[in-house]
Design an enzyme around this catalytic site. Structure first.
Site, PDB file in Angstrom:
ATOM      1  N   GLU A 199       6.158   6.051  10.385  1.00  0.00           N
ATOM      2  CA  GLU A 199       6.269   7.474  10.136  1.00  0.00           C
ATOM      3  C   GLU A 199       5.030   8.162  10.665  1.00  0.00           C
ATOM      4  OE1 GLU A 199       8.628   8.124   6.001  1.00  0.00           O
ATOM      5  OE2 GLU A 199       6.548   8.746   5.948  1.00  0.00           O
ATOM      6  N   ARG A 291      15.522   7.689 -11.468  1.00  0.00           N
ATOM      7  CA  ARG A 291      15.199   7.392 -12.879  1.00  0.00           C
ATOM      8  C   ARG A 291      14.404   8.556 -13.448  1.00  0.00           C
ATOM      9  NH1 ARG A 291       9.869   6.837 -11.755  1.00  0.00           N
ATOM     10  NH2 ARG A 291       9.418   5.808  -9.793  1.00  0.00           N
TER      11      ARG A 291
HETATM   12  P1  ADP Z   1       5.970   4.914  -3.045  1.00  0.00           P
HETATM   13  O1  ADP Z   1       7.450   4.695  -3.079  1.00  0.00           O
HETATM   14  O2  ADP Z   1       5.205   3.655  -2.863  1.00  0.00           O
HETATM   15  O3  ADP Z   1       5.469   5.783  -4.167  1.00  0.00           O
HETATM   16  P2  ADP Z   1       6.015   7.219  -1.231  1.00  0.00           P
HETATM   17  O4  ADP Z   1       6.803   7.222   0.009  1.00  0.00           O
HETATM   18  O5  ADP Z   1       6.589   7.981  -2.395  1.00  0.00           O
HETATM   19  O6  ADP Z   1       5.701   5.722  -1.669  1.00  0.00           O
HETATM   20  O7  ADP Z   1       4.559   7.767  -0.955  1.00  0.00           O
HETATM   21  C1  ADP Z   1       3.515   7.737  -1.895  1.00  0.00           C
HETATM   22  C2  ADP Z   1       2.347   8.577  -1.421  1.00  0.00           C
HETATM   23  O8  ADP Z   1       1.858   8.076  -0.154  1.00  0.00           O
HETATM   24  C3  ADP Z   1       2.661  10.045  -1.156  1.00  0.00           C
HETATM   25  O9  ADP Z   1       2.598  10.815  -2.320  1.00  0.00           O
HETATM   26  C4  ADP Z   1       1.574  10.403  -0.159  1.00  0.00           C
HETATM   27  O10 ADP Z   1       0.341  10.596  -0.820  1.00  0.00           O
HETATM   28  C5  ADP Z   1       1.440   9.151   0.698  1.00  0.00           C
HETATM   29  N1  ADP Z   1       2.327   9.225   1.896  1.00  0.00           N
HETATM   30  C6  ADP Z   1       3.567   8.705   2.035  1.00  0.00           C
HETATM   31  N2  ADP Z   1       4.076   8.964   3.255  1.00  0.00           N
HETATM   32  C7  ADP Z   1       3.134   9.662   3.925  1.00  0.00           C
HETATM   33  C8  ADP Z   1       3.039  10.225   5.263  1.00  0.00           C
HETATM   34  N3  ADP Z   1       4.011  10.088   6.159  1.00  0.00           N
HETATM   35  N4  ADP Z   1       1.896  10.874   5.591  1.00  0.00           N
HETATM   36  C9  ADP Z   1       0.876  11.003   4.706  1.00  0.00           C
HETATM   37  N5  ADP Z   1       0.899  10.496   3.457  1.00  0.00           N
HETATM   38  C10 ADP Z   1       2.006   9.831   3.064  1.00  0.00           C
END
Ligand code: ADP
Length: 479
Positions: A199, A291
């Site tokens: 990403e 959830r």
């Molecule tokens: P998880 O399922 O492990 O919680 P997430 O996809 O929800 O993972 O992402 C958790 C955190 O990681 C986000 O709140 C953000 O801080 C960071 N993050 C995730 N994707 C990106 C991205 N493409 N660019 C910058 N930060 C990201």
């Protein structure tokens, strides 16, 4: 629904049991050996010991829990968050055994539990997504080509990732091969699935998520957003509702997108659609959590709804009684996750015994906890002691209430995130609403906080000494 079993522990078990009791539903708690005297065990009408301390010998034993539930005539199981809450097989097994799983059906869980499957599900709904690949990458040449196209820095993510784990930032081409290799092997060992994807790394994002409620009759609502940008290790520590950066127009647009995400997987129950918002206020779909979220209380404060009650009503097949136009944001709420962690040493877990424990009390303060004075915080589970939630008519009022509540909260025996919470609440950038997910890296200095606390302690000691001497004088005068 006459009897609910809560397949969880700690604060969330207590939180769910309280609503079930208030609704006149009988309750069953489950516990591991070390939790035998925990508040959730004492609070429930019945409790069953389900095994040893490690979660894979107790709280993760889905079929064992189902068997015990059937023996006790349970007709619904609430999984809370974590543990079995996003386990599609468990949701299916509960239904197969003629009980109600309080949550969405297993198809939605499966679809949204895999970040790639989730992207695939929403792609026809015109929802903005972070630029990146929509399939797993394993071929190095392809990965290089894709990363060049997306533009560095990029983020490698595990499709099955969760809890902030399984992510790697790559800032330049030379580091890609090694990082990709490491990401695949990490994903395989942590999640049993080596699929990773790429990403665009959004450089100053805010994490803003929308609470969704969907019934079984096709009605879907959003209950506004929660801002969750104060994070350490990609994990949230402080959340608030509403976010200070959304205009009513952007809020409506993101709310609509969140509803579409829920519809894309025929979602039912309470769920959360997460977005990243960049510094130009563009938003991108991140993932959906199927959830109840840890941070749901801030939404409860600003909407006046009980989300567990809503979950139970939906699971009973009832129609949502509200329409989107009935909802209104009222005031501002803030949540601090009080973890048994050492903020001075990289937020490492700091488990031990709660030698002293006294919660703050007062108007507009809510504490959701699952421990009492004298109890051990076990090493086996998430080290969350409680959630401290404050409310105010304005954001500033909620922040000041939080500072007061932190000062009143007495915890001795373990280090906690309370001092960190106070640091954030007193910080100018936070108070001005001017921050992103890098707040901790940018502003938090453990040594400075330590020095401030020592100064505070010294002032307190001097004051105590002064009062003592004054007292002595008073005592001495009559002599
Ligand atoms: P998880 O399922 O492990 O919680 P997430 O996809 O929800 O993972 O992402 C958790 C955190 O990681 C986000 O709140 C953000 O801080 C960071 N993050 C995730 N994707 C990106 C991205 N493409 N660019 C910058 N930060 C990201």
């Amino acid at each position: 629904m006459k009897k609910i079993l809560v397949a969880n522990r700690g604060e969330i078990a207590m939180r769910i049991l309280k609503t079930a009791k208030r609704m006149g539903i009988n309750t069953v708690a489950v516990y591991s050996t070390i939790d035998r005297n925990a508040p959730h065990v004492k609070y429930a009408d019945e409790a069953i010991h389900i095994g040893d301390n490690p979660s894979n010998k107790s709280y993760l034993l889905g079929s064992h829990i189902i068997k015990e539930a059937m023996k006790l005539g349970v007709d619904a199981i609430h999984p809370g968050y974590g543990f079995l809450s996003e386990n599609a097989g468990f949701a299916d097994d509960v239904a197969k055994n003629n009980m109600i799983f309080i949550g969405p059906d297993s198809t939605s869980i499966k679809m949204m539990g895999d970040k790639l499957a989730a992207k695939d599900a929403v792609k026809d709904y015109n929802i903005p997504m972070v630029p990146g690949t929509d399939h797993a990458v394993s071929d190095m040449d392809k990965a290089r080509e894709l990363a060049m196209k997306i533009g560095y820095p990029i983020l490698i993510k595990a499709a099955a990732g969760g809890g902030g784990k399984g992510m790697r930032i790559v800032d330049k081409q030379e580091n890609l091969d090694a990082q990709l290799e490491r990401a695949v092997s990490e994903a395989l060992s942590a999640f049993g699935d080596g699929s990773v994807f790429i990403e665009k790394y959004i450089s100053s994002p805010r994490h803003i998520e929308f609470q969704i409620l969907a019934d079984m009759h096709g009605n879907v609502l959003h209950l506004y957003e929660r801002e969750c940008s104060i994070q350490r290790r990609h994990q949230k520590v402080i959340e608030e509702a509403p976010s200070s950066v959304l205009s009513p127009e952007l809020r409506a647009k993101m709310g609509d997108a969140a509803i579409k995400v829920a519809k894309s997987c025929k979602y039912t129950g309470a769920g959360t659609v997460e977005f990243l918002v960049d510094d130009s206020l563009n938003f991108y779909f991140l993932e959906m959590n199927t959830r109840l979220q840890v941070e749901h209380p801030v939404t409860e404060f600003i909407t006046g709804l009980d989300l567990v009650e809503q979950q139970i009503n939906i699971a009973r097949g009832e129609k949502l009684l509200l329409k989107q136009s009935d909802l209104k944001i009222k005031g501002h709420a803030l949540e601090l996750r009080v973890y048994a962690e050492d903020s001075f040493h990289d937020f490492l877990p700091n488990v031990g015994r709660l030698e002293a424990y006294k919660i703050p009390e007062g108007k507009n303060i809510r504490v959701d906890d699952g421990y009492e004075q004298g109890m051990e915080i076990p090493i086996f589970y998430d080290p969350l002691i409680s959630k401290l939630i404050t409310y105010g008519k304005t954001r500033s009022e909620a922040i000041h209430r939080m500072i007061e509540a932190i000062d009143q909260y007495l915890i001795e025996g373990v280090q906690t995130t309370l001092p960190f919470g106070k640091f954030v609440c007193q910080h100018e950038a936070f108070q001005q609403g001017n921050f992103d997910t890098h707040f901790v890296q940018k502003y938090f200095r453990a040594d400075q906080l330590k020095a401030d606390l020592e100064d505070e302690a010294e002032v307190a000691a001097l004051l105590a000494l002064k009062l003592y001497s004054k007292d002595q004088n008073i005592v001495r005068v009559p002599n």
